[in-house]
Design a protein around this motif. Sequence first.
Motif, PDB file in Angstrom:
ATOM      1  N   LEU A  39       0.818  -1.210   0.000  1.00 14.88           N
ATOM      2  CA  LEU A  39       0.000   0.000   0.000  1.00 14.88           C
ATOM      3  C   LEU A  39       0.855   1.264   0.000  1.00 14.88           C
ATOM      4  N   ARG A  40       2.023   1.156   0.649  1.00 14.92           N
ATOM      5  CA  ARG A  40       2.906   2.329   0.733  1.00 14.92           C
ATOM      6  C   ARG A  40       4.315   1.824   0.997  1.00 14.92           C
ATOM      7  N   ARG A  41       5.271   2.403   0.277  1.00 16.02           N
ATOM      8  CA  ARG A  41       6.659   2.014   0.484  1.00 16.02           C
ATOM      9  C   ARG A  41       7.404   3.085   1.277  1.00 16.02           C
ATOM     10  N   GLU A  42       8.352   2.639   2.064  1.00  9.80           N
ATOM     11  CA  GLU A  42       9.182   3.569   2.835  1.00  9.80           C
ATOM     12  C   GLU A  42       9.855   4.564   1.898  1.00  9.80           C
ATOM     13  N   GLY A  43       9.704   5.855   2.210  1.00 10.95           N
ATOM     14  CA  GLY A  43      10.280   6.900   1.379  1.00 10.95           C
ATOM     15  C   GLY A  43       9.336   7.470   0.338  1.00 10.95           C
ATOM     16  N   ASP A  44       8.146   6.840   0.179  1.00 13.52           N
ATOM     17  CA  ASP A  44       7.165   7.370  -0.778  1.00 13.52           C
ATOM     18  C   ASP A  44       6.710   8.758  -0.350  1.00 13.52           C
ATOM     19  N   THR A  45       6.363   9.584  -1.348  1.00 20.79           N
ATOM     20  CA  THR A  45       5.871  10.938  -1.058  1.00 20.79           C
ATOM     21  C   THR A  45       4.421  11.103  -1.528  1.00 20.79           C
ATOM     22  N   ASN A  46       3.724   9.976  -1.715  1.00 17.24           N
ATOM     23  CA  ASN A  46       2.324  10.034  -2.141  1.00 17.24           C
ATOM     24  C   ASN A  46       1.458  10.570  -1.003  1.00 17.24           C
ATOM     25  N   PRO A  47       0.896  11.792  -1.120  1.00 15.26           N
ATOM     26  CA  PRO A  47       0.150  12.399  -0.003  1.00 15.26           C
ATOM     27  C   PRO A  47      -1.280  11.863   0.091  1.00 15.26           C
ATOM     28  N   VAL A  48      -1.470  10.843   0.907  1.00 18.81           N
ATOM     29  CA  VAL A  48      -2.803  10.280   1.064  1.00 18.81           C
ATOM     30  C   VAL A  48      -2.949   9.700   2.467  1.00 18.81           C
ATOM     31  N   PHE A  49      -4.179   9.744   2.999  1.00 20.89           N
ATOM     32  CA  PHE A  49      -4.511   9.229   4.326  1.00 20.89           C
ATOM     33  C   PHE A  49      -5.273   7.920   4.124  1.00 20.89           C
ATOM     34  N   PHE A  50      -4.808   6.847   4.753  1.00 19.35           N
ATOM     35  CA  PHE A  50      -5.375   5.516   4.562  1.00 19.35           C
ATOM     36  C   PHE A  50      -6.325   5.174   5.705  1.00 19.35           C
ATOM     37  N   VAL A  51      -7.499   4.677   5.359  1.00 17.54           N
ATOM     38  CA  VAL A  51      -8.490   4.234   6.348  1.00 17.54           C
ATOM     39  C   VAL A  51      -8.737   2.742   6.117  1.00 17.54           C
ATOM     40  N   VAL A  52      -8.510   1.947   7.153  1.00 19.01           N
ATOM     41  CA  VAL A  52      -8.711   0.500   7.060  1.00 19.01           C
ATOM     42  C   VAL A  52     -10.116   0.179   7.587  1.00 19.01           C
ATOM     43  N   LEU A  53     -11.023  -0.172   6.678  1.00 21.37           N
ATOM     44  CA  LEU A  53     -12.400  -0.479   7.060  1.00 21.37           C
ATOM     45  C   LEU A  53     -12.576  -1.950   7.389  1.00 21.37           C
ATOM     46  N   GLU A  54     -11.901  -2.811   6.676  1.00 23.92           N
ATOM     47  CA  GLU A  54     -11.941  -4.256   6.929  1.00 23.92           C
ATOM     48  C   GLU A  54     -10.564  -4.827   6.639  1.00 23.92           C
ATOM     49  N   GLY A  55     -10.129  -5.790   7.460  1.00 23.96           N
ATOM     50  CA  GLY A  55      -8.853  -6.449   7.220  1.00 23.96           C
ATOM     51  C   GLY A  55      -7.749  -5.943   8.141  1.00 23.96           C
ATOM     52  N   GLU A  56      -6.522  -6.270   7.767  1.00 17.95           N
ATOM     53  CA  GLU A  56      -5.361  -5.965   8.616  1.00 17.95           C
ATOM     54  C   GLU A  56      -4.152  -5.658   7.742  1.00 17.95           C
ATOM     55  N   CYS A  57      -3.374  -4.649   8.158  1.00 19.03           N
ATOM     56  CA  CYS A  57      -2.161  -4.254   7.434  1.00 19.03           C
ATOM     57  C   CYS A  57      -0.953  -4.338   8.373  1.00 19.03           C
ATOM     58  N   GLN A  58       0.211  -4.638   7.788  1.00 19.83           N
ATOM     59  CA  GLN A  58       1.463  -4.751   8.552  1.00 19.83           C
ATOM     60  C   GLN A  58       2.433  -3.661   8.109  1.00 19.83           C
ATOM     61  N   ALA A  59       2.974  -2.904   9.085  1.00 21.46           N
ATOM     62  CA  ALA A  59       3.954  -1.861   8.798  1.00 21.46           C
ATOM     63  C   ALA A  59       5.351  -2.359   9.169  1.00 21.46           C
ATOM     64  N   THR A  60       6.323  -2.069   8.307  1.00 17.49           N
ATOM     65  CA  THR A  60       7.714  -2.431   8.573  1.00 17.49           C
ATOM     66  C   THR A  60       8.610  -1.244   8.245  1.00 17.49           C
ATOM     67  N   LYS A  61       9.841  -1.294   8.761  1.00 18.23           N
ATOM     68  CA  LYS A  61      10.816  -0.232   8.480  1.00 18.23           C
ATOM     69  C   LYS A  61      12.191  -0.856   8.372  1.00 18.23           C
ATOM     70  N   PHE A  62      12.993  -0.325   7.458  1.00 19.15           N
ATOM     71  CA  PHE A  62      14.364  -0.792   7.335  1.00 19.15           C
ATOM     72  C   PHE A  62      15.166  -0.376   8.554  1.00 19.15           C
TER      73      PHE A  62
END
Length: 466
Positions: A39-62
């Motif tokens: 959904l989003r990569r580290e360092g991306d500059t895509n200006p958007v706010f994400f809302v999770v209505l159903e499901g689960e997301c995992q965040a990671t960092k180098f």
Amino acid sequence: MIDLAKLRAVPPFAELSDERLQWLGDHLAEIHVKAGDVLRREGDTNPVFFVVLEGECQATKFSGAKQIPTNRFIAPSFFGGAALLAGTPAPGTVVAATPCHMALLPERAFKELLLSSEAFSRAIFRTSLDRLTTLEATVRNREKLAALGTLAAGLAHELNNPAAAVARTADCAVETLAMLNNAAVALSRSTIPPDAMSALDSLGASKGPAHGPAGDALQQSEAEDALLDWLAKFGIARPWLMAPSLARTGIRPADLEPLVTRLNEEQFAAGIQWLAATLELRSLVEETRRGAVRISEIVKAMKSYSYMDQAPQQAVDLHGGIEDTLTIMQHRLKHGVTVRREYDRSLPKLVVYGSELNQVWTNLIDNAIDAMEGKGEIVIRTGRDANDAVIEITDNGSGIAPEVMPHLFEPFFTTKPLGEGTGLGLDISYQTVVQRHSGEIRVDSRPGRTTFQVRLPLAPRGSVSK
């Protein structure tokens, strides 16, 4: 059309009016993603706010060269607010852990909602602060563990060389003892005269290992060949086993010629065998001693570096800490980096957190080595300026770009490729020097010369933070 009831279940939207919630629904873009989608990569500059209505997301960092998990967003949830608030690239990568039903809010609508709803803005700021604090703490701990792992690997490498040398010389010593025993038996049978035996003993005692430069290796080899040929001429069995030991300690044919005229062939052979075995054993013992001393020095430096079994804050000799750091980092220095020391030994001891300051020296020296791509000169200079102790670490690398300078001490800022740095080394150094010790850390850079200057008060400026 997004179900407004699902939107109201997301914490920042819970207190929105029905009218504002309807407005929000009109501005959201609905998407469905599969498990594994990025959904989003580290360092991306895509200006958007994400809302999770159903499901689960995992965040990671180098962190270093690895991606570490930092957060999970389980519906109803959201992410992306911190980057929009700060106007910075995404601090991490987010992947759908399960199939997800999501909504995207553009930056313009996000900021309008932020200004029009106090409840929404309060929730976003509070959550973003908590998440960034948790992220920073997680990556800081990971950075410290990674640095510890790097030091441990370097120490293992440094310890392995002398340890292997000790093991190798111990094996050789067993063989040499057997040779010495055979020589002693041969001596007893040959009835060598006591005065000749004394001459052999004096010859061995008067000679020592040659310490010429590496360029003398050819001369040493020629001396061995000459001695080998000379011994063979007098009927010495297996002269190639004895010539290296004798030549290495500086014995030449001229030193042995007086014995040839006084001894018969059996006596001379027994005496030469005994002398070679004695000198070889002495050389092996000395090599073993050097290896053991080197191991002891490394272990002592590590204990001193970490202030093992000592109070965290104490009176510390800055030069001792720097030297311990250089010893621990020897594996990074010895492949092309020279270190020039310009120490003011009159500096008094400072009451500091010794192990934390050693981490500062480690970070600065490590960065200097990287800046020089592993080859160059580092100058470490200490001195006094008014009421401050001043420590400068200078490298002759390519320098720091002017546009980078204002961001050097920001957390997570790094000029290294993705995966090669966390951007916390200088931030940790800044926090240690400024926050923990009420000091200053400055930098001056131009191509061919970059200097990091650390200033520490000789007397405490108020209390040191706990």
